[in-house]
Enzyme design. Sequence first.
Site, PDB file in Angstrom:
ATOM      1  N   SER A 100      10.131  -2.100   5.639  1.00 12.36           N
ATOM      2  CA  SER A 100       9.963  -1.982   3.711  1.00 12.36           C
ATOM      3  C   SER A 100      11.550  -2.224   3.373  1.00 12.36           C
ATOM      4  CB  SER A 100       9.930  -0.902   4.022  1.00 12.36           C
ATOM      5  OG  SER A 100       9.474  -0.395   2.884  1.00 12.36           O
ATOM      6  N   ASP A 117      -1.750  -2.212   4.078  1.00  4.80           N
ATOM      7  CA  ASP A 117      -0.456  -1.963   3.412  1.00  4.80           C
ATOM      8  C   ASP A 117      -0.802  -1.387   2.272  1.00  4.80           C
ATOM      9  OD1 ASP A 117       1.859  -0.511   2.470  1.00  4.80           O
ATOM     10  OD2 ASP A 117       3.207  -2.148   4.320  1.00  4.80           O
ATOM     11  N   HIS A 159       1.191   1.241   6.075  1.00  2.31           N
ATOM     12  CA  HIS A 159       2.981   1.091   5.782  1.00  2.31           C
ATOM     13  C   HIS A 159       3.419   1.398   7.347  1.00  2.31           C
ATOM     14  CE1 HIS A 159       6.429  -0.181   4.218  1.00  2.31           C
ATOM     15  NE2 HIS A 159       7.087   0.891   4.078  1.00  2.31           N
TER      16      HIS A 159
END
Length: 651
Positions: free
Chosen positions: A198, A304, A335
């Site tokens: 991320s 995601d 995610h």
Amino acid sequence: MPIRMRFTIWRPLATVATAALMATFLTPATAHAAPPESRPVYSYENAIREAVWVDTGLDHDRDGKGDRVAVDIVRPREADRQGRKIPVIMDASPYYSCCGRGNESQKKTYDANGNIVRMPLFYDNYFVPRGYAFVGVDLAGTNRSDGCVDVGGRSDVLSAKAVVDWLNGRAKAYTTRTGTAKAKATWTNGRTGMIGKSWDGTIANGVAATGVQGLKTIVPISAISSWYDYYFQQGAPLYDSGPDALSDYVDSPDARAKCAAVQQQLVDGAPRTGDWTPLWTERDYVKDARKVRASVFLIHGMQDLNVRMKHLGQWWDALAKNGVERKIWLSQTGHVDPFDFRRAQWVETLHRWFDHELLGYDNGIDREPTADIERHPDQWVTSKLWPPRGTDTTTLRPAQGTQAGVGALGLRKGNGTETFTDDPQHGETDWAAHIDQPTPDKAGFVTKPLTRDLRLSGSSEVTVTATPSTATAHLSAALVDLGPDTIRDYATSGEGITTLTDRTCWGVSTTGDSACFKETKAKTADVDYTVVSRGWADLGNYASDLKGVPLTPGKPYTIALDLAATDHVVPAGHRLALIIAGTDKDLIDPPSTTPTLTLDLSRTKARLPLVGGASAFARATAGAVSAAVEAAPLDGVSAPRTTHRIPKGGQ
């Protein structure tokens, strides 16, 4: 384009005293009986644990002193005693103190002297005994670092780049945050690999895009490639807040006290109009892909809805254009870190990747298939190249059906119009569930049941010509696989995984830092349809992705919506659908008005990356007959969650 893989054997300089040890486990390419991988021969419990503060060359918090970022280091003591220089694995993160890393939200902990006791995740536990150093960097403005968080901007990227420079002897560091005693990285050869999920992986992308020497590879997991595309897509707002809120989320107390000016710059530079500004140019790494020297191993969940697949597709294509060595994993999750959806294979593959890229092992990973793709939960296939050879952009066109808003999708150009009215209370799950019924909020176009499998691989584009009834309008487009399947339930809180209570261990534990983590398993859902790819736009951006304008009601406008990359097989017996609608609830924000839009079907089309191209589509639809349609809505996953997402590592 095919990958051009490179291979170089790196042979470290060493004393005669360590030559025998190196022949045993460091240079297998030159020793016939040597093992093909680095081995855990060093003590993790006795590893050197230290902290330095690297000067970034900035004074972003405007306190009259150079900003220093905290760098926590774990490295093998025996290698230090032998004088052997070792490579570095590095994770630069804003989350080490505020929020934690990984599925268990681990934070850094320290001893009374301020040295690291627990480093989140398994990287140090696993790789330090194998002859690597692990470095955890607090981004500027977070945890023990000076400076300000600027959400992917110059301070974020340069605070991590400065550490790579220090590891290569090009930057200054100090043994304390405010002192003058210098620290030198004499223990490393400078060869650095960055990894992170991320925001962390985003920083790896940004640092690689500077072209910094010494950064040999990056492993970005679910990472952002252009920050504009995290907050907007073609003018359509994806969230109701901007980067200032994200900065405030991770700022240290010191940064909150000093960084009001930077916060205001984030507000002023990211207007909610969706217009492109210099702030976004600074945070666009795709434009600098030509500078990337490092190899790139990308991992992303195809479902995601936080860091959406557009980030992967545009970054991958830019790297390919510039001949960067690449590898990719695509999962069915949202995610989620690969450690939590394919743990054993992930650790093995990451180990081999770092051995190849940082130690120079000829372990064959560069000759293996480029892509691993999850077709069904825990069922993976490989692809020699990605997208595979023979993938061709194929134009499919919508046509009217016998009911309003329920049309056909094929190779022939259609005529006529379809009309729908934006309903912000509905989204892709509502549209897909009622694909075979007329509803006022969407237009759907469906193939007949396929007679052969049809594979999409890459990014799509949907060109829409629409006439709005108001001065503002947002558009959504989605590709949907209509047919029964069992998929990962990406719409629940685990985004495709369930966390269990049992633990497995990956590396060596100490009293303060366990290498054992909770196991997970796939969380699945039986569905009647699967949303394959999505894209959004503000129709006011019809003339430019950079700036929107008010629309003239009653006037037609043409805009091309970018749909996210994917790799999906629509099986024989299923149907492929294209849906065009307005606001996609909880995935984009609604416009200021409630427009009705009329589609000109003769000027609307979808360009899809089909393996085998138009001929494959023709074969898959040849001889197909219309399917019996049930009146009951189709079942899918639940609607996207309404909670505001952040580019964070935990679920």
